[in-house]
Design an enzyme around this catalytic site. Structure first.
Site, PDB file in Angstrom:
ATOM      1  CG  ASP A   1      -1.696   0.737   1.524  1.00 23.07           C
ATOM      2  OD1 ASP A   1      -3.102   1.425   0.483  1.00 23.07           O
ATOM      3  OD2 ASP A   1      -1.801   1.720   2.284  1.00 23.07           O
TER       4      ASP A   1
ATOM      5  CD  GLU B   1      -2.403   2.441  -3.469  1.00 20.93           C
ATOM      6  OE1 GLU B   1      -3.242   3.137  -3.341  1.00 20.93           O
ATOM      7  OE2 GLU B   1      -1.684   2.351  -2.593  1.00 20.93           O
TER       8      GLU B   1
END
Length: 641
Positions: A326, A379
């Protein structure tokens, strides 16, 4: 007023014991110990014929560390741990006659102004259910029954394999129908989720963070227990059962992993021993202004070992098949979301976080060395070069990267009234300019259906029929575009309301023909992607794609070939709300072809415009030796092969 003097450490109820060797300590202090979960935390073991629990915690700035819990009536004087003599900052000891299920915390008196903290175990394998905040002695023993999957998963996770991911928030995918306030536990979810995902044809699920977190509105991205699953939905073994059931049905499991920040909860990592231990002391480097959370000190060797060990822990103990990392962009740049004067340049005066770059390279090298049949996925929303390129070529070493530019352009385009799309066709075709610069995954994730953005269905323009036709067309564009795929739960059947983490998806919508038709179209796209070699083999290379015509803006039509091993299929998208008859398109050969997929089929809720017979004509067109004339359905996608 004079401070009360803290009592001296008492060792009478704790025996000296250690799982650490000198080599372990050397690796830990140099940032090279990647299996710290085998040493730190709690371990139930027999010592001198008695069963007890070994405790080990890193608190280098502590004056004393005591284990407190139900077993000693939370007495903060009776069970002090031993400080190691080697300067590692590790406190450890063995306490007899306690085992799994024991609730505890560490009471730490700091050398820093005598600050006293009561902390959960950073390596705890399970915790009390929030809002309670104590750790629990536990283990990760499980008799796995997924040997067949584990022995063959390399071919399922390979970059040439079809990878279609269903993104799930476990707290809100489905709740107890008889009590909507009650979340299903991991075993109950397995019974419902596994057959559903299998029927839809997804190859993988991706779970938003399952790690222990105290604040539900964070969706799991504010983690306090990095080595534990969220206890609100069950034990580690319950989650292992969910993973095992998915594996037994041929479905891989990807976890969201959050090394970018952690919350400031009093029982968590924040100022763990009274000092900035896991985070950076300088708020310009250690505090995240967007998320009001704290940033790991990536330059500290022990913290690097903690993070890499945590990533490997999930792959090792839970048989996880991939990690989606993330907020990588927020890690890579020191000035991320900061104004001038609010960030510290690197040693060369630049904005790149050199410590993070080296950490991510080291992480990926170790992951692929130890688990060569998994994938790591970044990401990452910037143009940072080589995110999904091997470390040995100068890249960061991830297997894949989310294609955020494709997502933004596609959603912006599809939100336009078809009447005006002719002036914006570049939004749809631009992604192919850079599509092969990384190994891209195309995401339609949870981030696009929250905070007032509306659901995917409600982003689409037009009346109800057009909304569904547009969404079927968007899904077609995603599955036929090069790259792997990701879709957030609810999108597959046209959730009307935007996602609410406190509620179940609106499953009753599947009683309506249009929603059921959308789900069927998505299912058929999954099976087409998986069964058609040219749609996944070489999907990250330019050889897999060839434009037929991406510039017919007047008709709002784009057409291209997907290719592999001297095979090809023709993809045609009509982005207007009007059918187009006798539309001529170039074709590379004269073999017999049929419609493999038509998003306007009546079984999906479409109007039924299509092509029962397709004739290849010896009419050169658009640079090809042959051509075909097709009936293009309104807001429809065709696959011819």
């Amino acid at each position: 007023m004079a401070k009360k003097k803290e009592p001296a450490v008492e060792f009478k109820n704790v025996e000296a014991y250690s799982l650490f060797t000198d080599f372990d300590i050397s690796l830990f202090k140099s940032g090279k110990h990647y299996r710290l979960y085998e040493k730190f935390g709690t371990h139930v073991l027999e010592h001198q014929g008695v069963v007890g629990t070994y405790f080990a915690v890193w608190a280098p700035n502590a004056r004393s560390v005591h284990v407190i819990g139900n077993f000693n009536a939370w007495n903060h004087e009776s069970h002090g741990l031993y400080p190691r003599w080697d300067g590692s900052g590790i406190w450890e000891g063995w306490i007899p006659n306690i085992g799994n299920g024991e609730i505890f915390k560490y009471r730490i008196v700091s050398n820093h102004h005598g600050v006293i903290t009561e902390k959960g175990d950073p390596y705890a394998l399970t915790w009390e259910e929030a809002p309670r905040t104590s750790s629990i002695v536990w283990d990760t023993w499980y008799e796995w029954k997924d040997k067949d999957w584990m022995s063959k998963r390399r071919e399922k996770n390979h970059l040439d394999a079809p990878v279609s991911v269903y993104e799930v928030h476990l707290g809100s995918w489905r709740r107890d129908p008889s009590d909507p306030e009650r979340r299903l536990n991991y075993r109950e979810i397995a019974d419902a989720l596994v057959p559903y995902v299998k029927d839809l044809g997804f190859t993988h699920v991706e779970f938003m963070p399952v790690m222990q977190h105290p604040y539900e509105p964070s969706w799991g991205y504010q983690i306090t227990g990095y080595f534990a699953v969220n206890s609100k939905q069950g034990s580690p073994q319950d989650f292992m059962y969910l993973v095992e059931q998915l594996h037994q049905n041929g479905i891989g499991v990807i976890l969201d992993w959050v090394p970018s920040h952690f919350p400031g909860d009093a029982h968590g990592l924040y100022r763990f021993d009274g000092t900035a231990l896991y985070e950076h002391e300088d708020p310009r480097q250690g505090y995240h202004p967007d998320w009001k959370s704290y940033i790991f000190n990536y330059a500290r060797y022990e913290v690097r070992s903690f993070l890499i060990s945590n990533a490997l822990f999930w792959l090792d103990r839970f048989h996880i098949d991939g990690l989606r990392v993330d907020a990588v962009a927020s890690m890579l740049y020191r000035d991320y979301s900061r104004q001038d004067g609010q960030w510290v340049p690197n040693v060369f005066g630049g904005r790149e976080n050199l410590e993070v770059i080296s950490l991510l390279k080291e992480l990926n090298e170790e992951v692929y060395k130890s688990f060569p049949d998994v994938q790591t996925i970044a990401e990452e929303s910037t143009a940072f070069p080589g995110v999904s390129r091997p470390v040995y070529t100068g890249g960061l070493g991830f297997g894949m990267k989310w294609m955020m530019g494709w997502m933004n352009d596609a959603l912006r385009y599809f939100a336009r009234d078809p009447m005006y799309r002719k002036w914006h066709q570049n939004d749809l075709t631009f992604s192919l300019v850079y599509a092969f610069s990384e190994n891209f995954m195309l995401p339609l994730s949870h981030d696009e259906v929250v905070y007032g953005k509306g659901s995917l269905l409600m982003k689409m323009p037009g009346d109800t029929w057009q909304k569904f036709a547009n969404l079927r067309l968007l899904f077609s564009y995603m599955f036929l575009h090069p790259g792997t795929k990701l879709l957030f739960m609810g999108g597959e059947f046209g959730q009307v309301k935007e996602w609410n983490f406190l509620q179940s998806l609106d499953w009753h919508l599947l009683e309506e023909y249009s929603h059921k038709g959308l789900q069927l179209a998505l299912t058929d796209l999954n099976h087409l992607y998986r069964s058609t070699l040219v749609l996944h083999k070489g999907q990250f290379t330019s050889e897999c794609f060839q434009w037929v015509d991406g510039s017919d803006t007047e008709n709002c039509v784009i057409s291209f070939l997907r290719k592999a091993d001297d095979q090809a299929v023709l993809v045609v998208l009509n982005l207007t709300a009007q059918p187009q008859r006798d539309y001529r398109i170039g074709f590379p050969n004269q073999k017999e072809v049929v419609e493999l997929f038509n998003s306007d089929h009546t079984k999906y809720g479409g109007s039924g415009v299509g092509n029962e017979k397709i004739y290849i004509e010896e009419v050169p067109y658009q640079g090809f030796p042959y051509s075909v004339r097709l009936s293009l359905p309104p807001l429809g996608a065709l696959v011819i092969g």
